[in-house]
Design a protein around this motif. Structure first.
Motif, mmCIF file in Angstrom:
data_model
loop_
_atom_site.group_PDB
_atom_site.id
_atom_site.type_symbol
_atom_site.label_atom_id
_atom_site.label_comp_id
_atom_site.label_asym_id
_atom_site.label_seq_id
_atom_site.Cartn_x
_atom_site.Cartn_y
_atom_site.Cartn_z
ATOM 1 N N LYS A 64 0.829 -1.209 0.000
ATOM 2 C CA LYS A 64 0.000 0.000 0.000
ATOM 3 C C LYS A 64 0.860 1.255 0.000
ATOM 4 O O LYS A 64 0.509 2.266 -0.613
ATOM 5 C CB LYS A 64 -0.938 0.006 1.214
ATOM 6 C CG LYS A 64 -2.058 -1.001 1.107
ATOM 7 C CD LYS A 64 -3.042 -0.579 0.022
ATOM 8 C CE LYS A 64 -4.183 -1.552 -0.090
ATOM 9 N NZ LYS A 64 -5.169 -1.150 -1.107
ATOM 10 N N ALA A 119 -8.863 4.446 -0.701
ATOM 11 C CA ALA A 119 -7.464 4.353 -0.253
ATOM 12 C C ALA A 119 -7.002 5.669 0.360
ATOM 13 O O ALA A 119 -5.870 5.764 0.812
ATOM 14 C CB ALA A 119 -6.572 3.978 -1.435
ATOM 15 N N HIS A 158 -6.133 0.246 5.299
ATOM 16 C CA HIS A 158 -6.800 1.210 4.425
ATOM 17 C C HIS A 158 -8.306 0.933 4.432
ATOM 18 O O HIS A 158 -8.726 -0.219 4.608
ATOM 19 C CB HIS A 158 -6.235 1.132 3.004
ATOM 20 C CG HIS A 158 -4.907 1.818 2.892
ATOM 21 N ND1 HIS A 158 -3.758 1.312 3.466
ATOM 22 C CD2 HIS A 158 -4.551 2.991 2.323
ATOM 23 C CE1 HIS A 158 -2.755 2.135 3.246
ATOM 24 N NE2 HIS A 158 -3.204 3.166 2.549
#
Ligand code: NAD
Length: 250
Positions: A64, A119, A158
């Motif tokens: 991420k 996100a 997230h």
């Protein structure tokens, strides 16, 4: 085909746009399944693994953090902009997206339904705490330690739906209702293979809507669609938009 779509948009009482990763490739964010897409370079961390193991949480945060700047630096492209403007002009009712990049909102779309979350934020898995993602990504990059909730110390992830994680039931219900009650459903930039999101075009058809698919590649739903345009979204939506702006142009 462009003329046909412009005519249907003009005549529709209620149009829903359903977008996938393909609408954001022209903003520089790779999709999952095209050549060079995300799955060529990494394997996603499953939700159960994230919950069960520190090693999986580290791998999750590594992936991420790598993707974070790409998402944050990206700007909406002509496809996002046209949809946002159409909503403002009453041509389009609502955007439902599978995307997690926030680019529809950045373009000005209102009340976007994000089936797979966003996100741009992180959420605690144990309490209701949420916050902006950047601070926690920076912290992970600095320490290599997956971050914990500032309130209850539960694991932060997230605010997106990972593989194996439940979708938000209320969001899904709203999407189902919109799909079933619209008269024109535009499925764009999605391979239409991820369920239950991919059930929405079917729900729209069952409800009597015309189904239009705009995608670079073929999809399994092409045979039931009323119109299929295989092309770039930026170019296609730009062309339809030009026609809609031309008085008597379609
Ligand atoms: P996908 O990768 O399965 O399919 C994308 C489709 O878009 C492909 O069929 C491809 O041919 C088409 N496409 C790519 N660029 C295009 C363009 N410029 N014009 C027209 N078509 C184009 O993506 P999906 O169906 O959205 O499903 C995968 C999941 O990936 C989604 O759940 C989404 O949450 C996630 N995802 C999101 C992002 C993002 O937020 N930008 C990026 C990658 C993956």
């Amino acid at each position: 085909m462009i003329d046909q779509l412009a005519t249907w948009l003009r005549n529709s009482q209620s149009t829903v746009a359903f977008t996938g990763a393909g609408i954001s490739t022209e903003s520089g964010i790779p999709d999952f399944r095209s050549p060079g897409g995300i799955w060529e370079n990494s394997t996603p961390v499953l939700f159960d693994d994230f919950v069960a193991s520190e090693a999986s949480r580290i791998e999750y945060w590594r992936q991420k953090s790598e993707a974070h700047r790409e998402y944050f630096d990206a700007k909406p492209n002509v496809g996002h902009q046209v949809l946002a403007r159409w909503q403002g002009e009453g041509i389009l009712d609502r955007v439902i997206t599978q995307n997690i990049d926030g680019l529809h909102q950045a373009a000005g779309s209102k009340d976007v339904l994000e089936i797979h979350g966003t996100a741009r934020e992180v959420a605690c898995l144990e309490c209701s705490w949420r916050g902006g993602a950047s601070r926690w990504v920076d912290e992970f990059i600095e320490t290599g330690v997956p971050p914990c909730c500032p309130g209850c110390h539960g694991p932060l992830k997230h605010a997106t739906i990972s593989f194996g994680q439940m979708l938000d039931a209320d969001t899904l219900r709203q999407c189902g209702r919109l799909a079933a009650s619209c008269d024109l459903f535009l499925a764009m930039g999605s391979s239409l293979v991820v369920h239950p999101a991919a059930g929405l075009p079917e729900a729209a058809k069952r409800g009597g809507a015309k189904l239009v698919i705009i995608n670079r590649c073929e999809t399994d739903f092409d045979s039931v669609a009323d119109l299929v345009i295989n092309g770039s979204l930026g170019e296609t939506l730009g062309q339809v938009d030009e026609l809609l702006k031309t008085p008597g142009g379609q």
